[in-house]
Design a protein around this motif. Structure first.
Motif, mmCIF file in Angstrom:
data_model
loop_
_atom_site.group_PDB
_atom_site.id
_atom_site.type_symbol
_atom_site.label_atom_id
_atom_site.label_comp_id
_atom_site.label_asym_id
_atom_site.label_seq_id
_atom_site.Cartn_x
_atom_site.Cartn_y
_atom_site.Cartn_z
ATOM 1 N N GLY A 1 51.035 -28.266 40.930
ATOM 2 C CA GLY A 1 50.964 -29.563 41.592
ATOM 3 C C GLY A 1 51.651 -30.623 40.753
ATOM 4 N N GLY A 2 51.270 -31.869 40.986
ATOM 5 C CA GLY A 2 51.859 -32.974 40.230
ATOM 6 C C GLY A 2 53.243 -33.318 40.753
ATOM 7 N N THR A 3 54.039 -33.984 39.923
ATOM 8 C CA THR A 3 55.361 -34.455 40.365
ATOM 9 C C THR A 3 56.508 -33.629 39.794
ATOM 10 O OG1 THR A 3 55.426 -35.964 38.478
ATOM 11 C CG2 THR A 3 54.562 -36.855 40.553
ATOM 12 N N THR A 4 56.300 -33.001 38.645
ATOM 13 C CA THR A 4 57.409 -32.291 37.988
ATOM 14 C C THR A 4 58.102 -31.272 38.897
ATOM 15 O OG1 THR A 4 56.357 -32.569 35.820
ATOM 16 C CG2 THR A 4 58.055 -30.871 35.989
ATOM 17 N N ASP B 1 45.890 -25.501 41.825
ATOM 18 C CA ASP B 1 44.793 -26.466 41.903
ATOM 19 C C ASP B 1 45.040 -27.431 43.059
ATOM 20 O OD1 ASP B 1 45.456 -29.275 39.721
ATOM 21 O OD2 ASP B 1 46.882 -28.005 40.768
ATOM 22 N N ARG C 1 43.545 -31.445 44.730
ATOM 23 C CA ARG C 1 42.712 -32.642 44.566
ATOM 24 C C ARG C 1 41.808 -32.781 45.782
ATOM 25 N NH1 ARG C 1 47.932 -36.037 42.744
ATOM 26 N NH2 ARG C 1 48.575 -34.741 40.992
ATOM 27 N N ASN D 1 48.322 -32.077 46.498
ATOM 28 C CA ASN D 1 49.436 -31.214 46.084
ATOM 29 C C ASN D 1 50.052 -30.527 47.296
ATOM 30 O OD1 ASN D 1 49.318 -31.810 43.333
ATOM 31 N ND2 ASN D 1 47.677 -30.332 42.994
ATOM 32 N N GLY E 1 52.346 -26.808 35.610
ATOM 33 C CA GLY E 1 52.842 -27.978 34.906
ATOM 34 C C GLY E 1 51.931 -28.184 33.698
ATOM 35 N N MET E 2 52.173 -29.268 32.961
ATOM 36 C CA MET E 2 51.297 -29.592 31.846
ATOM 37 C C MET E 2 51.157 -31.114 31.763
ATOM 38 S SD MET E 2 51.711 -28.936 27.725
ATOM 39 C CE MET E 2 52.745 -30.404 27.548
ATOM 40 N N HIS F 1 46.558 -30.489 29.510
ATOM 41 C CA HIS F 1 45.885 -29.825 30.646
ATOM 42 C C HIS F 1 46.915 -29.090 31.473
ATOM 43 C CE1 HIS F 1 46.881 -33.411 33.267
ATOM 44 N NE2 HIS F 1 47.007 -32.439 34.138
ATOM 45 N N THR F 2 46.414 -28.140 32.259
ATOM 46 C CA THR F 2 47.255 -27.459 33.238
ATOM 47 C C THR F 2 46.399 -27.118 34.442
ATOM 48 O OG1 THR F 2 48.959 -25.750 33.535
ATOM 49 C CG2 THR F 2 46.927 -25.085 32.426
ATOM 50 N N ALA F 3 47.004 -27.032 35.609
ATOM 51 C CA ALA F 3 46.226 -26.972 36.857
ATOM 52 C C ALA F 3 45.227 -28.127 36.772
ATOM 53 C CB ALA F 3 45.606 -25.600 37.048
ATOM 54 N N LYS G 1 42.221 -37.168 35.013
ATOM 55 C CA LYS G 1 43.392 -37.534 35.829
ATOM 56 C C LYS G 1 42.913 -37.671 37.268
ATOM 57 C CE LYS G 1 47.998 -36.099 37.359
ATOM 58 N NZ LYS G 1 49.065 -35.085 37.295
ATOM 59 N N ARG H 1 38.198 -32.137 41.873
ATOM 60 C CA ARG H 1 39.320 -31.214 42.073
ATOM 61 C C ARG H 1 38.808 -29.796 42.213
ATOM 62 N NH1 ARG H 1 44.348 -32.468 39.358
ATOM 63 N NH2 ARG H 1 44.741 -34.694 39.262
ATOM 64 N N LYS I 1 55.389 -35.934 27.438
ATOM 65 C CA LYS I 1 54.740 -34.628 27.223
ATOM 66 C C LYS I 1 55.037 -34.060 25.817
ATOM 67 C CE LYS I 1 53.778 -34.541 31.711
ATOM 68 N NZ LYS I 1 54.236 -33.560 32.690
HETATM 69 C C1 6PG Z 1 47.720 -32.028 39.372
HETATM 70 C C2 6PG Z 1 48.517 -30.934 38.725
HETATM 71 C C3 6PG Z 1 48.516 -31.118 37.233
HETATM 72 C C4 6PG Z 1 49.959 -31.374 36.875
HETATM 73 C C5 6PG Z 1 50.064 -32.005 35.513
HETATM 74 C C6 6PG Z 1 51.491 -32.531 35.305
HETATM 75 O O1 6PG Z 1 47.062 -31.779 40.381
HETATM 76 O O2 6PG Z 1 47.795 -33.154 38.867
HETATM 77 O O3 6PG Z 1 48.196 -29.721 39.114
HETATM 78 O O4 6PG Z 1 48.054 -30.046 36.483
HETATM 79 O O5 6PG Z 1 50.691 -30.151 36.897
HETATM 80 O O6 6PG Z 1 49.160 -33.077 35.445
HETATM 81 O O7 6PG Z 1 51.700 -33.531 36.285
HETATM 82 P P1 6PG Z 1 53.159 -34.176 36.483
HETATM 83 O O8 6PG Z 1 54.066 -33.055 36.902
HETATM 84 O O9 6PG Z 1 52.980 -35.195 37.567
HETATM 85 O O10 6PG Z 1 53.553 -34.763 35.132
#
Ligand code: 6PG
Length: 231
Positions: free
Chosen positions: A46-49, A73, A75, A85, A133-134, A139-141, A163, A168, A191
């Motif tokens: 998930g996230g933006t990366t 994961d 939200r 996500n 991602g991280m 953290h991850t997931a 976060k 979640r 990071k």
């Molecule tokens: C989430 C993601 C989370 C994400 C990291 C990196 O739901 O927020 O699963 O683990 O991978 O926080 O987030 P970015 O890619 O936005 O930096």
């Protein structure tokens, strides 16, 4: 295979090149999996990366009818919330391309969603490729530093996450590690500190997950300095 042997670190400083490399590696992994067992089961980060990687994948030519998508994961927000996500993935066009897209029903609340998704993924293990991602804290997931992980389970509810949003659902190392390959995407100077701590051997959620991986782990990052402090 020792922990060090398992992880391949690649530094790609130019963002378009990193996105292309990630997408090409995923497509190659898909081709191998489909040749081997006629299916490609991919766990999405998930996230933006990863967003631009998913956009690139969606524009690629692949045997989409063999792709099964899962999530590492989610939200706990309404299913159409832009911060989900699954909504990020939908907006890239990737989820519409594939034969099977299994989002985490996090709109049901963390406990119920974890139970429902756990029974779904048990029959999907092992995954072919797990993408992660991280965060800046390692953290991850949705596995955060200082939070107990119930490693007897494949999927757990998470509350009071640092976060947002606080509630979640996350796969655990027990689930994420059951994979033929794992890929971690880490971009951005924010990071670098966590990456440095990871490389120096500090136990972080991300290292706990990668050390649970049954197969090789590929880390793609644009943070050369974090990996080679002398350079
Ligand atoms: C989430 C993601 C989370 C994400 C990291 C990196 O739901 O927020 O699963 O683990 O991978 O926080 O987030 P970015 O890619 O936005 O930096």
């Amino acid at each position: 295979m020792t922990q060090e042997d398992k992880i391949r670190w690649f530094v790609i400083e130019e963002s378009t090149a990193l996105i292309k490399a990630a997408a090409d590696l995923i497509l190659a992994s898909a081709q191998c999996a489909i040749l081997e067992h006629d299916r490609f089961s991919l766990v999405l980060a998930g996230g933006t990366t990863p967003r631009e990687v998913y956009e690139r994948l969606a524009q690629s030519d692949a045997q989409w009818d063999k792709w099964h998508l899962y999530y590492g994961d989610e939200r706990c927000l309404p299913s159409d919330d832009d911060e989900r996500n699954s909504e990020m993935v939908r907006a890239t066009g990737l989820s519409e391309k594939v034969a099977a897209h299994f989002s985490i029903p996090a709109e049901l609340g963390a406990e119920r969603a974890a139970e429902e998704y756990e029974s779904l993924i048990e029959s999907a293990l092992p995954f072919d490729l797990v993408l992660l991602g991280m965060g800046e804290d390692g953290h991850t997931a949705s596995l955060f530093p200082g939070y107990e992980i119930d490693d007897s389970r494949f999927v757990v509810p998470v509350h009071d996450a640092p976060k947002p949003p606080p509630d979640r659902v996350s796969l655990t190392p027990k689930a994420l590690g059951q994979c033929n390959e794992m890929m971690v995407l880490v971009t951005g100077a924010a990071k670098a500190d966590a990456l440095r701590r990871w490389v120096s051997g500090e136990e972080l959620p991300v290292s706990r997950v990668t050390s649970s991986a049954q197969g090789p782990v590929t880390v793609l990052t644009d943070q050369r300095q974090a990996l080679d402090p002398e350079k």
